[in-house]
Design a protein around this motif. Structure first.
Motif, PDB file in Angstrom:
ATOM      1  N   ILE A   1      43.069  33.193  46.509  1.00 40.98           N
ATOM      2  CA  ILE A   1      44.015  33.286  45.359  1.00 40.98           C
ATOM      3  C   ILE A   1      44.624  32.091  44.928  1.00 40.98           C
ATOM      4  CG2 ILE A   1      45.830  34.899  44.274  1.00 40.98           C
ATOM      5  CD1 ILE A   1      44.744  37.300  46.058  1.00 40.98           C
ATOM      6  N   TRP A   2      45.160  31.451  46.081  1.00 39.55           N
ATOM      7  CA  TRP A   2      45.957  30.404  46.196  1.00 39.55           C
ATOM      8  C   TRP A   2      45.220  29.365  45.366  1.00 39.55           C
ATOM      9  CZ3 TRP A   2      46.399  26.352  50.438  1.00 39.55           C
ATOM     10  CH2 TRP A   2      47.474  25.426  50.108  1.00 39.55           C
ATOM     11  N   CYS A   3      43.906  29.161  45.848  1.00 33.91           N
ATOM     12  CA  CYS A   3      42.896  27.978  45.394  1.00 33.91           C
ATOM     13  C   CYS A   3      42.196  28.255  44.310  1.00 33.91           C
ATOM     14  CB  CYS A   3      42.102  27.473  46.408  1.00 33.91           C
ATOM     15  SG  CYS A   3      43.074  26.797  47.735  1.00 33.91           S
ATOM     16  N   GLY A   4      42.142  29.463  43.776  1.00 32.44           N
ATOM     17  CA  GLY A   4      41.496  30.009  42.636  1.00 32.44           C
ATOM     18  C   GLY A   4      39.916  30.272  42.770  1.00 32.44           C
ATOM     19  N   LEU A   5      39.575  30.514  43.826  1.00 33.31           N
ATOM     20  CA  LEU A   5      38.296  30.804  44.425  1.00 33.31           C
ATOM     21  C   LEU A   5      37.617  32.163  44.217  1.00 33.31           C
ATOM     22  CD1 LEU A   5      36.094  28.741  45.498  1.00 33.31           C
ATOM     23  CD2 LEU A   5      36.748  29.509  47.711  1.00 33.31           C
ATOM     24  N   PRO A   6      36.609  32.349  43.345  1.00 32.83           N
ATOM     25  CA  PRO A   6      36.134  33.835  43.303  1.00 32.83           C
ATOM     26  C   PRO A   6      35.375  34.163  44.571  1.00 32.83           C
ATOM     27  CG  PRO A   6      35.575  32.285  41.239  1.00 32.83           C
ATOM     28  CD  PRO A   6      36.147  31.571  42.349  1.00 32.83           C
ATOM     29  N   SER A   7      35.669  35.607  44.957  1.00 35.76           N
ATOM     30  CA  SER A   7      35.209  36.080  46.178  1.00 35.76           C
ATOM     31  C   SER A   7      34.066  37.209  46.109  1.00 35.76           C
ATOM     32  CB  SER A   7      36.300  36.484  46.794  1.00 35.76           C
ATOM     33  OG  SER A   7      37.413  35.408  47.135  1.00 35.76           O
ATOM     34  N   LEU A   8      33.286  37.159  46.995  1.00 40.67           N
ATOM     35  CA  LEU A   8      32.215  38.257  47.463  1.00 40.67           C
ATOM     36  C   LEU A   8      32.505  38.926  48.566  1.00 40.67           C
ATOM     37  CD1 LEU A   8      29.857  39.921  46.819  1.00 40.67           C
ATOM     38  CD2 LEU A   8      28.585  38.071  47.910  1.00 40.67           C
ATOM     39  N   VAL A   9      33.024  40.134  48.588  1.00 38.28           N
ATOM     40  CA  VAL A   9      33.682  40.863  49.719  1.00 38.28           C
ATOM     41  C   VAL A   9      33.035  42.182  49.730  1.00 38.28           C
ATOM     42  CG1 VAL A   9      35.899  39.546  49.500  1.00 38.28           C
ATOM     43  CG2 VAL A   9      35.507  41.813  48.397  1.00 38.28           C
ATOM     44  N   THR A  10      32.893  42.761  51.102  1.00 35.46           N
ATOM     45  CA  THR A  10      32.309  44.083  51.243  1.00 35.46           C
ATOM     46  C   THR A  10      33.882  45.065  50.851  1.00 35.46           C
ATOM     47  OG1 THR A  10      31.446  43.518  53.141  1.00 35.46           O
ATOM     48  CG2 THR A  10      31.819  45.749  53.000  1.00 35.46           C
ATOM     49  N   CYS A  11      33.142  46.122  49.723  1.00 33.90           N
ATOM     50  CA  CYS A  11      34.364  47.058  49.664  1.00 33.90           C
ATOM     51  C   CYS A  11      34.584  47.912  50.632  1.00 33.90           C
ATOM     52  CB  CYS A  11      33.633  47.912  48.429  1.00 33.90           C
ATOM     53  SG  CYS A  11      31.997  48.689  48.691  1.00 33.90           S
ATOM     54  N   GLY A  12      35.639  48.661  50.361  1.00 31.48           N
ATOM     55  CA  GLY A  12      36.232  49.406  51.678  1.00 31.48           C
ATOM     56  C   GLY A  12      37.589  49.026  52.009  1.00 31.48           C
ATOM     57  N   ASP A  13      38.029  47.741  51.995  1.00 31.62           N
ATOM     58  CA  ASP A  13      39.466  47.421  52.447  1.00 31.62           C
ATOM     59  C   ASP A  13      40.428  47.179  51.248  1.00 31.62           C
ATOM     60  OD1 ASP A  13      39.280  45.011  51.473  1.00 31.62           O
ATOM     61  OD2 ASP A  13      38.496  44.134  53.500  1.00 31.62           O
ATOM     62  N   VAL A  14      41.512  46.985  51.389  1.00 32.76           N
ATOM     63  CA  VAL A  14      42.793  46.966  50.367  1.00 32.76           C
ATOM     64  C   VAL A  14      42.407  45.994  49.505  1.00 32.76           C
ATOM     65  CG1 VAL A  14      44.449  48.425  51.529  1.00 32.76           C
ATOM     66  CG2 VAL A  14      44.235  46.157  51.781  1.00 32.76           C
ATOM     67  N   LEU A  15      41.908  44.565  50.158  1.00 32.18           N
ATOM     68  CA  LEU A  15      41.899  43.409  49.278  1.00 32.18           C
ATOM     69  C   LEU A  15      40.424  43.526  48.536  1.00 32.18           C
ATOM     70  CD1 LEU A  15      43.491  40.841  51.429  1.00 32.18           C
ATOM     71  CD2 LEU A  15      44.575  41.624  49.588  1.00 32.18           C
ATOM     72  N   ALA A  16      39.697  44.146  48.722  1.00 30.07           N
ATOM     73  CA  ALA A  16      38.455  44.260  48.140  1.00 30.07           C
ATOM     74  C   ALA A  16      39.025  45.204  46.788  1.00 30.07           C
ATOM     75  CB  ALA A  16      37.529  45.224  49.011  1.00 30.07           C
ATOM     76  N   ASP A  17      39.664  46.167  46.996  1.00 30.06           N
ATOM     77  CA  ASP A  17      40.162  46.974  45.756  1.00 30.06           C
ATOM     78  C   ASP A  17      40.875  45.818  44.670  1.00 30.06           C
ATOM     79  OD1 ASP A  17      39.292  49.118  46.952  1.00 30.06           O
ATOM     80  OD2 ASP A  17      41.270  49.888  47.799  1.00 30.06           O
TER      81      ASP A  17
ATOM     82  N   MET B   1      36.997  34.921  36.236  1.00 30.47           N
ATOM     83  CA  MET B   1      37.440  35.214  37.544  1.00 30.47           C
ATOM     84  C   MET B   1      38.629  33.951  37.712  1.00 30.47           C
ATOM     85  SD  MET B   1      34.067  35.599  39.737  1.00 30.47           S
ATOM     86  CE  MET B   1      32.635  37.236  39.287  1.00 30.47           C
ATOM     87  N   ARG B   2      38.273  32.921  37.561  1.00 33.39           N
ATOM     88  CA  ARG B   2      39.361  31.881  37.989  1.00 33.39           C
ATOM     89  C   ARG B   2      40.505  31.895  37.189  1.00 33.39           C
ATOM     90  NH1 ARG B   2      37.597  27.787  41.286  1.00 33.39           N
ATOM     91  NH2 ARG B   2      35.222  27.680  41.840  1.00 33.39           N
ATOM     92  N   THR B   3      40.341  32.306  35.825  1.00 29.00           N
ATOM     93  CA  THR B   3      41.437  32.551  34.924  1.00 29.00           C
ATOM     94  C   THR B   3      42.424  33.684  35.490  1.00 29.00           C
ATOM     95  OG1 THR B   3      40.216  31.862  33.015  1.00 29.00           O
ATOM     96  CG2 THR B   3      42.128  33.209  32.522  1.00 29.00           C
ATOM     97  N   ASN B   4      41.574  34.975  35.991  1.00 29.48           N
ATOM     98  CA  ASN B   4      42.490  35.856  36.380  1.00 29.48           C
ATOM     99  C   ASN B   4      43.023  35.693  37.722  1.00 29.48           C
ATOM    100  OD1 ASN B   4      41.443  37.659  34.312  1.00 29.48           O
ATOM    101  ND2 ASN B   4      39.575  38.380  35.540  1.00 29.48           N
ATOM    102  N   LEU B   5      42.272  34.733  38.561  1.00 31.08           N
ATOM    103  CA  LEU B   5      43.150  34.300  39.798  1.00 31.08           C
ATOM    104  C   LEU B   5      44.297  33.486  39.479  1.00 31.08           C
ATOM    105  CD1 LEU B   5      39.964  33.225  41.615  1.00 31.08           C
ATOM    106  CD2 LEU B   5      41.561  34.755  42.607  1.00 31.08           C
ATOM    107  N   ALA B   6      44.433  32.778  38.546  1.00 33.56           N
ATOM    108  CA  ALA B   6      45.544  31.857  38.218  1.00 33.56           C
ATOM    109  C   ALA B   6      46.745  32.676  37.818  1.00 33.56           C
ATOM    110  CB  ALA B   6      45.351  30.972  36.974  1.00 33.56           C
ATOM    111  N   SER B   7      46.451  33.729  37.128  1.00 31.60           N
ATOM    112  CA  SER B   7      47.676  34.661  36.898  1.00 31.60           C
ATOM    113  C   SER B   7      48.198  35.479  37.894  1.00 31.60           C
ATOM    114  CB  SER B   7      47.430  35.657  35.778  1.00 31.60           C
ATOM    115  OG  SER B   7      46.168  36.727  36.508  1.00 31.60           O
ATOM    116  N   MET B   8      47.612  35.483  39.330  1.00 37.78           N
ATOM    117  CA  MET B   8      48.059  36.273  40.303  1.00 37.78           C
ATOM    118  C   MET B   8      48.830  35.672  41.331  1.00 37.78           C
ATOM    119  SD  MET B   8      44.514  38.152  41.380  1.00 37.78           S
ATOM    120  CE  MET B   8      45.363  39.056  42.602  1.00 37.78           C
TER     121      MET B   8
END
Length: 473
Positions: free
Chosen positions: A327-343, A378-385
Motif C-alpha cells: 500500500i505504501w509503495c502503490g504496488l498491486p498485489s496478488l494474494v490468497t483469499c481468506g485472510d483479512v488483508l485479502a478482503d 489499482m495504483r490509483t486506489n492504492l494512493a487513496s489509502m
C-alpha cells in the motif's frame, strides 16, 4: 512531551536493526509512536546500530553469550523502572511479584503464534505434544496477567475474545466501562511511514544479473514460512514463461534475519522446485533478506507483488504485515483469499485474489496484475489509502492507554500451574520457583485490584468517550 505521563517499557522479542522481520518492525514503530508523546524505553534482545527515534531510549537486555538468567534479571530491572509494560511475551522470571502486580501490562496478540506454532508442529512432528502444552501454558499466563490486550484486526479480536472468555477475563467492570469490551482488547494493526517512499539505492534489477530493465518483476516481499505457499507461485510462473518470457519472480527474503525463528523447510523445497522446472536464476530468483530501510528500493522496482498461503487456521487469523508496504509503495498485489488483508484487496480494488492452492487462478491473477489498464486503476486506489494506515493512526488505542492506563476487573483467569510447571520448567531449564513466582504475581495483582477504589470513584480517563466509536476493520 509531559514528564508526568507514565513511563513506558516496550519489550521487543525479535531483532531490532537494519535487518528486521515483522515483529521487529512493529516494535520499532510502536516505540517511535509512543515516544512522540511520552518517555519510552525500547528493550531489545541485543545491541542495535539504529539511532533511537525522538523520545525513545534503546536498552538491550541481551548480549552475545548472555544466559537466560542474565537476560531475565535485566528485564526484571527494566520492568521495575517503568509504569506500563508492552510486550508479546512477559518477563516473568526474576520479576518481583509485587512489582509485576502493580504495573499496567499490555499484552500484544497481533501475531496468533499459538496457530503458527501448530503449523510448525504439523510439518515437523518432532516438536511434539509437549511443545503444545508449553504453548498453551504460556498463552494462559499471558491472558491471566494482562491488564489490556491489543491485536491486529477485528477477526483476530473475535478469536482472542473467545480465548479471554475461556480464561475468565470477560468481567462486568469492562462491560460497564464499554459494552464493546474495548477497555479489555482493541485493535492496533500494522502501520505505514508518514513519508512517501523514495528510491535510495539498488533493487532486484541491480542485484540479479538475470533481471533486465525491461523485465516484469513479480515480488514476493517477505519471508518464506512453512504455512505459506511459494510452490504455487513458482508453478504458475513456470506456466507463463512462454506467454510472458520477461516475467521474473523474486523472493525478497528466504529466512528471518533473527535467530529467534528457525529456518523453514519450505525454503529448500521451493528452491528445488524452481531448479527442477528449469526456472532457477532464469525466471525465479531467491534473495537472502533486504534491510528494512531499503525495502522500498525493491518494491518501487516491481510491477506487482504476490503473497500466497496454504488453507489453514493460521491463514484465517493472520495479518500479513508486508501487505502494508505494498500500500505504501502503490504496488498491486496478488494474494490468497481468506485472510483479512485479502478482503481489503478485494474491497478496495488494489489487486487480485486466488483460492488456496488454485494454480489456474494464480496464473490468471498474474495476468491481471500485469495488465497495464487494470494496474493503473489499482495504483490509483492504492494512493487513496495511505493516510488510513500510518503508525500514528493505527496505534491510537495503545497511545491512549499509555497516556492514562487503567486496571479493570479482579480475576486472574483459570489456574494452569500444573501445565505451566511441566512446560516452562523444561523450556527455560528453570526450577519450580518459576511457577511459584507467577502464582504469587497473580495473587498480588488480585490483592492490588481488590483493595483499589471502586470503579465509579476512580480518577481515570473517560473510557466511555474514548471507546465510543465505530468498529474498525
Amino acid at each position: 512531551m509531559s514528564a508526568e505521563l507514565p513511563r513506558v517499557l516496550v519489550i521487543a522479542s525479535d531483532t531490532i536493526g537494519a535487518r528486521m522481520a515483522g515483529s521487529g518492525i512493529r516494535y520499532w514503530n510502536l516505540a517511535r509512536a509512543i515516544g512522540a508523546q511520552q518517555r519510552v524505553t525500547l528493550a531489545t534482545p541485543s545491541e542495535t546500530t539504529l539511532a533511537p527515534p525522538m523520545g525513545v531510549v534503546i536498552t538491550p537486555y541481551g548480549s552475545p553469550g548472555s544466559t537466560a538468567d542474565e537476560r531475565g534479571h535485566r528485564l526484571a530491572a527494566l520492568v521495575a523502572a517503568h509504569d506500563v509494560i508492552v510486550a508479546q511475551h512477559l518477563p516473568y522470571m526474576h520479576t518481583d511479584a509485587e512489582v509485576l502486580a502493580s504495573r499496567h501490562v499490555v499484552v500484544d496478540l497481533y501475531a496468533p503464534w499459538i496457530l503458527e506454532k501448530l503449523e510448525y508442529s504439523r510439518v515437523d512432528p518432532k516438536r511434539g505434544e509437549l511443545d503444545r502444552r508449553d504453548d498453551v501454558a504460556i498463552l494462559n499466563r499471558l491472558l491471566s496477567l494482562g491488564d489490556y490486550f491489543i491485536c491486529a484486526s477485528e477477526r483476530q479480536r473475535d478469536f482472542w475474545l473467545g480465548a479471554l472468555a475461556a480464561a475468565g477475563r470477560l468481567e462486568l467492570d469492562h462491560a460497564v466501562a464499554d459494552p464493546q469490551l474495548r477497555t479489555l482488547i482493541d485493535i492496533v494493526g500494522f502501520g505505514l511511514p508518514d513519508d512517501l517512499p523514495r528510491k535510495t539505492g539498488p533493487g532486484p534489477r541491480a542485484t540479479f544479473d538475470g533481471i533486465g530493465p525491461d523485465d516484469r518483476v513479480l515480488l514476493w516481499n517477505g519471508g518464506i514460512w512453512n504455512w505459506l505457499d511459494p510452490l504455487s507461485a513458482i508453478r504458475a510462473v513456470g506456466r507463463l514463461t512462454v506467454e510472458l518470457p520477461n516475467l521474473r519472480l523474486v523472493f525478497m527474503g528466504m529466512r528471518s534475519p533473527g535467530a529467534q525463528v528457525a529456518a523453514m523447510s519450505v525454503v529448500e523445497t521451493a528452491r528445488s522446485l524452481a531448479a527442477e522446472l528449469g526456472l532457477l536464476d532464469r525466471h525465479v530468483f531467491f534473495n537472502d533478506w533486504v534491510d528494512y530501510e531499503e525495502r522500498q528500493n525493491w518494491l518501487l522496482e516491481a510491477d506487482a507483488s504476490i503473497s500466497l498461503h496454504l488453507d489453514t487456521a493460521e491463514a484465517r487469523y493472520a495479518f500479513r504485515t508486508r501487505m502494508l508496504d505494498n500500500i505504501w509503495c502503490g504496488l498491486p498485489s496478488l494474494v490468497t483469499c481468506g485472510d483479512v488483508l485479502a478482503d481489503v484487496v478485494e474491497h478496495e480494488g488494489i489487486g487480485e485474489t486466488a483460492p488456496p492452492g488454485d494454480i489456474d487462478a494464480v496464473v490468471e491473477g498474474i495476468r491481471h496484475v500485469f495488465d497495464r489498464d487494470r494496474a493503473r486503476a489499482m495504483r490509483t486506489n492504492l494512493a487513496s489509502m495511505r493516510g488510513r494506515y500510518t503508525w500514528e493512526a493505527v496505534s491510537a488505542p495503545l497511545l491512549a492507554y499509555c497516556r492514562a492506563p487503567w486496571k479493570l476487573g479482579t480475576r486472574a483467569g483459570r489456574d494452569v500451574s500444573a501445565e505451566y510447571v511441566a512446560g516452562l520448567e523444561r523450556m527455560y531449564s528453570e526450577t519450580a520457583e518459576y511457577a511459584r513466582l507467577l502464582e504469587q504475581a497473580i495473587d498480588e495483582k488480585n490483592k492490588t485490584l481488590a483493595g483499589a477504589t471502586p470503579l465509579r470513584q476512580r480518577t481515570r480517563p473517560d473510557l466511555g468517550a474514548l471507546f465510543r466509536r465505530d468498529k474498525r476493520g
